[in-house]
Design a protein around this motif. Structure first.
Motif, PDB file in Angstrom:
ATOM      1  N   THR A  70      26.050  13.900 -94.569  1.00 35.38           N
ATOM      2  CA  THR A  70      27.369  14.070 -93.968  1.00 35.38           C
ATOM      3  C   THR A  70      27.597  13.208 -92.728  1.00 35.38           C
ATOM      4  N   GLY A  71      26.514  12.798 -92.061  1.00 34.94           N
ATOM      5  CA  GLY A  71      26.658  12.090 -90.797  1.00 34.94           C
ATOM      6  C   GLY A  71      26.899  13.016 -89.620  1.00 34.94           C
ATOM      7  N   HIS A  72      26.837  14.316 -89.820  1.00 30.80           N
ATOM      8  CA  HIS A  72      26.989  15.274 -88.720  1.00 30.80           C
ATOM      9  C   HIS A  72      25.684  15.264 -87.908  1.00 30.80           C
ATOM     10  N   PRO A  73      25.682  14.693 -86.711  1.00 25.91           N
ATOM     11  CA  PRO A  73      24.424  14.418 -86.024  1.00 25.91           C
ATOM     12  C   PRO A  73      23.836  15.531 -85.164  1.00 25.91           C
ATOM     13  N   VAL A  74      24.608  16.548 -84.804  1.00 27.42           N
ATOM     14  CA  VAL A  74      24.108  17.530 -83.842  1.00 27.42           C
ATOM     15  C   VAL A  74      23.848  18.868 -84.529  1.00 27.42           C
ATOM     16  N   ILE A  75      22.652  19.389 -84.289  1.00 24.02           N
ATOM     17  CA  ILE A  75      22.287  20.717 -84.793  1.00 24.02           C
ATOM     18  C   ILE A  75      21.877  21.590 -83.613  1.00 24.02           C
ATOM     19  N   GLN A  76      21.935  22.887 -83.835  1.00 25.87           N
ATOM     20  CA  GLN A  76      21.426  23.847 -82.869  1.00 25.87           C
ATOM     21  C   GLN A  76      20.432  24.740 -83.593  1.00 25.87           C
ATOM     22  N   SER A  77      19.417  25.184 -82.856  1.00 22.37           N
ATOM     23  CA  SER A  77      18.492  26.147 -83.436  1.00 22.37           C
ATOM     24  C   SER A  77      19.279  27.378 -83.859  1.00 22.37           C
TER      25      SER A  77
END
Length: 116
Positions: free
Chosen positions: A58-65
């Protein structure tokens, strides 16, 4: 972080477990939440690494725990860890009674050997 377009604090998580592992009957070590669309995927220590696969697709670069008590973010594009960030729509983690690894009943007895 990469900028406004990579986080949408109003979007709730997609569920309480890894979307793809749940669909395929798999299991995970820890969970990560896409900060843009709410997709829950399993971490890179998990057998399937679905959070990273989601980023690549998707190119969605930011994740959170998505683990209880953790609020750090990771930016794949910048290869950077952030101790905190904006508060995302609840819930902030999987249910506290959901084990890690999880989910209950699908984790093989030899899971530590499989992750080594």
């Amino acid at each position: 972080m990469s900028g406004e377009a990579v986080i949408d604090p109003s979007v709730p998580p997609s569920g309480t477990g890894c979307v793809e592992c749940d669909e395929g009957g798999g299991w995970w070590f820890h969970l990560r939440r896409c900060a843009l669309c709410g997709h829950i995927g399993c971490c890179d220590d998990s057998p399937a690494k679905h959070a990273t696969a989601h980023y690549r697709a998707t190119g969605h670069p930011v994740i959170q725990s998505f683990e209880p008590g953790e609020d750090w973010f990771w930016d794949f594009d910048k290869d950077e860890l952030y101790d905190s960030g904006p508060e995302l729509a609840p819930p902030a983690s999987h249910p506290s009674d959901q084990p890690a690894p999880g989910p209950a009943g699908r984790v093989p007895a030899n899971w530590t050997q499989l992750l080594a």
